[in-house]
Design an enzyme around this catalytic site. Sequence first.
Site, PDB file in Angstrom:
ATOM      1  CG  HIS A 267      -1.821   1.122   1.348  1.00  0.00           C
ATOM      2  ND1 HIS A 267      -3.126   1.230   0.771  1.00  0.00           N
ATOM      3  CD2 HIS A 267      -1.626   2.437   1.816  1.00  0.00           C
ATOM      4  CE1 HIS A 267      -3.490   2.300   1.213  1.00  0.00           C
ATOM      5  NE2 HIS A 267      -2.758   3.152   1.777  1.00  0.00           N
ATOM      6  CD  GLU A 268       1.728   3.660   3.576  1.00  0.00           C
ATOM      7  OE1 GLU A 268       1.728   4.691   3.102  1.00  0.00           O
ATOM      8  OE2 GLU A 268       0.640   3.408   4.373  1.00  0.00           O
ATOM      9  CG  HIS A 271       0.425   6.337  -0.712  1.00  0.00           C
ATOM     10  ND1 HIS A 271      -0.720   6.896  -1.216  1.00  0.00           N
ATOM     11  CD2 HIS A 271      -0.192   5.772   0.312  1.00  0.00           C
ATOM     12  CE1 HIS A 271      -1.839   6.915  -0.471  1.00  0.00           C
ATOM     13  NE2 HIS A 271      -1.512   5.855   0.607  1.00  0.00           N
ATOM     14  CD  GLU A 297      -5.969   5.611   0.234  1.00  0.00           C
ATOM     15  OE1 GLU A 297      -4.758   6.327   0.538  1.00  0.00           O
ATOM     16  OE2 GLU A 297      -5.926   4.513   0.954  1.00  0.00           O
TER      17      GLU A 297
HETATM   18 ZN    ZN Z   1      -3.111   5.176   2.012  1.00  0.00          ZN
END
Ligand code: ZN
Length: 502
Positions: A267-268, A271, A297
Amino acid sequence: MSVQQTYQQLEAWAKETALLESVAGVLGWDQRVMMPAKAAPHRANQFALLSGLIHQRATDPRVGEWLAELEQSELTQDPESVPAVNIRQWRREYDRMTKLPTELVMEFARTTALAEKAWEEAREKSDYPLFKPHLQKIVQIVREIAERYGYETEPYDALLDQYEQGMTAKQVEALFAPLRQHTPDLVARLQNAPRKPNTDILHRHYPREAQERFCRLVTETIGFDWQGGRLDPTVHPFAIRLVPGDVRITTRYYENFLNPALFGTVHELGHALYEMGLPQEHWGTPMGESTSLGIHESQSRMWENFVGRSRAFWEYFYPIAQQHFTALQEVPLDEFVFAVNAVKPSTIRVEADEVTYNLHIILRFELELALMRGELEVDDLPSAWNERFEKYMGFRPPSDAEGVLQDVHWSGGMIGYFPTYTLGNLYAAQFSESAERELGDLDAMFRKGEFRPLLEWLVQNIHQQGKRYTANQLAERITGKPLSAESLLNYFQRKFPELYGI
Ligand code: ZN
């Protein structure tokens, strides 16, 4: 002075402000990853001083004069040109900053700093009354901020606009309505399916070092650049770009649960890849910044869920995972893929599966909207939470710690932030469809460990655009249609009934 010179002056001014902000960024990363507890009061002073300096620079009357001159010039003729984009966004920021008096900005900072401390204790003790007076004050200040920013229809719009430029509560309601309508049915069908995922396999012993080695391997295979970034452990994971060439991600390791480190890191990473893919030559100006929180996101969700939870992804990575984790050696691939995609209503948002996750967001959005409209009092928030939660999930949270007190956002004054999480899911679903249409069979690439084509597509279509377009414009340009819940619901229907054998 010529228009060009004025532009260069403002650009240099903005880039210097960005340098100052990046200093605050280093302090923030340090506070959350490295800093010993006793340094907290001095760190707060360092932040206060820096925010004061940054606010002063951002609201300097010369910025207003430069902008007024530039807005009349030929530089704004083509609205998609780099100078026009920067001038437009600089104006927006300048107007917003100057609408808030410094005393209000400082009161907001003080109130939220105290509220965050109170919230930590309140959550620990599951004691809402401890947090309530702080939240009352925050709601009052946030209402004032909304009034000062101004809005057309309702105060919430002014708050949402801070995170998702141009989006209104009415639009969010329309986007979320199909999810609210169809998700409970899908969840019920999956819960009643004859096949059940064996999630126990994810709670076996997973040594920390092996998790870290595996996370690093996944991260670099997908495209993280170790010469321009770091991965460190922390309590609350996040990603941050400090300056070009320095993008840092964090994760957390539980030896009795594989998911948080694994999917949290991916997830990170999503980003981080966005931050790495932004046009670095425009760093310090709006053209070098991400479009919106929802688009940000969409990148994390795309890599975490659409890619990282796909069977094709694990066809490539699972044999490698089995070499890292003895706990998985006897577990067949399909059993593992089913387990990491288990759908089950649960109390905590950050641990929720892909399907029920959006119900957590809808619940928060509806409560925030009612609070800002004055239809709900802070006093009644826990009971309103529990009632609505039961309506969506079918049971009541056992405590306020697992209910109304679970998230940090409200203590930080971030009302209007939550919708961007589900907007991210909606954008990700539409982007995935477009990528597949343009690049061909993505699963076939993932099976071979080829993630570059998708990453390059994202860099070109999304990352390199900076703030050239609003999120909605960007989505329409890439996907050929306005944002809706259709693609996400179709993706759920394709993926989950098959996994559950119905
Ligand atoms: Zn996030």
